[in-house]
Scaffold this motif. Structure first.
Motif, short mmCIF file in Angstrom:
data_model
loop_
_atom_site.label_atom_id
_atom_site.label_comp_id
_atom_site.label_asym_id
_atom_site.label_seq_id
_atom_site.Cartn_x
_atom_site.Cartn_y
_atom_site.Cartn_z
N UNK A 33 0.85 -1.19 0.00
CA UNK A 33 0.00 0.00 0.00
C UNK A 33 0.88 1.23 0.00
N UNK A 34 0.58 2.14 -0.92
CA UNK A 34 1.40 3.35 -1.10
C UNK A 34 0.54 4.57 -0.76
N UNK A 35 0.98 5.30 0.25
CA UNK A 35 0.23 6.46 0.75
C UNK A 35 0.22 7.60 -0.26
N UNK A 36 -0.78 8.49 -0.08
CA UNK A 36 -1.78 8.55 0.98
C UNK A 36 -2.95 7.61 0.72
N UNK A 37 -3.62 7.22 1.81
CA UNK A 37 -4.82 6.39 1.74
C UNK A 37 -6.04 7.27 1.96
N UNK A 38 -7.18 6.80 1.52
CA UNK A 38 -8.44 7.48 1.78
C UNK A 38 -9.12 6.95 3.03
N UNK A 66 8.23 6.63 -4.65
CA UNK A 66 9.69 6.54 -4.65
C UNK A 66 10.20 5.62 -3.54
N UNK A 67 9.56 5.65 -2.38
CA UNK A 67 9.94 4.76 -1.28
C UNK A 67 9.66 3.30 -1.66
N UNK A 73 12.99 -2.27 -5.51
CA UNK A 73 13.95 -2.32 -6.62
C UNK A 73 13.44 -3.25 -7.74
N UNK A 74 12.26 -2.97 -8.25
CA UNK A 74 11.69 -3.88 -9.25
C UNK A 74 12.42 -3.84 -10.59
#
Length: 153
Positions: A33-38, A66-67, A73-74
């Motif tokens: 999960x990549x922020x921000x969330x709703x 970016x994090x 590192x895909x």
């Protein structure tokens, strides 16, 4: 062991995220999960949709795209970004066992800069009817995950 990952960029609806988490448990996949969330990660709707399976979700949270990239590192051949208007069908690629399936938020899709960075990795789920613009995120992620794992069992 290589493992499928479903990544949600800025998810908005807790029920969808909970249902996708449940799919991840069923398929022994990771959920990123990549922020921000709703919503908050403790939202009851998220837990209700994930049922008592949520405690088994291998959850990875990131402050931003970016994090996520820095941590994971895909490889280029690992990434598959889903958008309704992508040029390729999700049936076309050969998915590696450690594929990363990336989905945007329910109302806006993926951010344009992410799409531009990975334009060659964009895919869509085909829809036959002209009466529908998009599918539910949880349904799309589940269909994509099963397609990515097809023939790997």
């Amino acid at each position: 062991m290589p493992r499928l990952t479903i990544a949600l960029v800025h998810p908005e609806i807790p029920n969808n995220t909970g249902a996708i988490g449940r799919t991840c448990v069923a398929l022994d996949a990771d959920l990123a999960l990549i922020r921000p969330y709703g919503f908050t990660i403790t939202d009851q709707k998220l837990k209700r949709a994930g049922l008592d399976y949520w405690k088994h979700v291998r959850l990875h949270e990131y402050d931003n795209w970016d994090a996520f990239l820095a941590d994971r590192k895909p490889r280029d051949d690992q990434m598959f970004l889903f958008e309704d208007d992508a040029p390729r069908s999700f049936y076309e690629p050969d998915y590696p066992e450690d594929a990363i399936l990336v989905f945007g938020c329910e109302t806006k899709g993926l951010p344009l800069d992410i799409c531009a960075q990975h334009a060659s990795r964009m895919v869509h789920l085909p829809m036959r009817s002209e009466h529908i613009r998009s599918l539910n995120l949880a349904n799309t992620a589940t269909a994509a995950a099963y397609q990515a794992l097809r023939g790997k069992w």
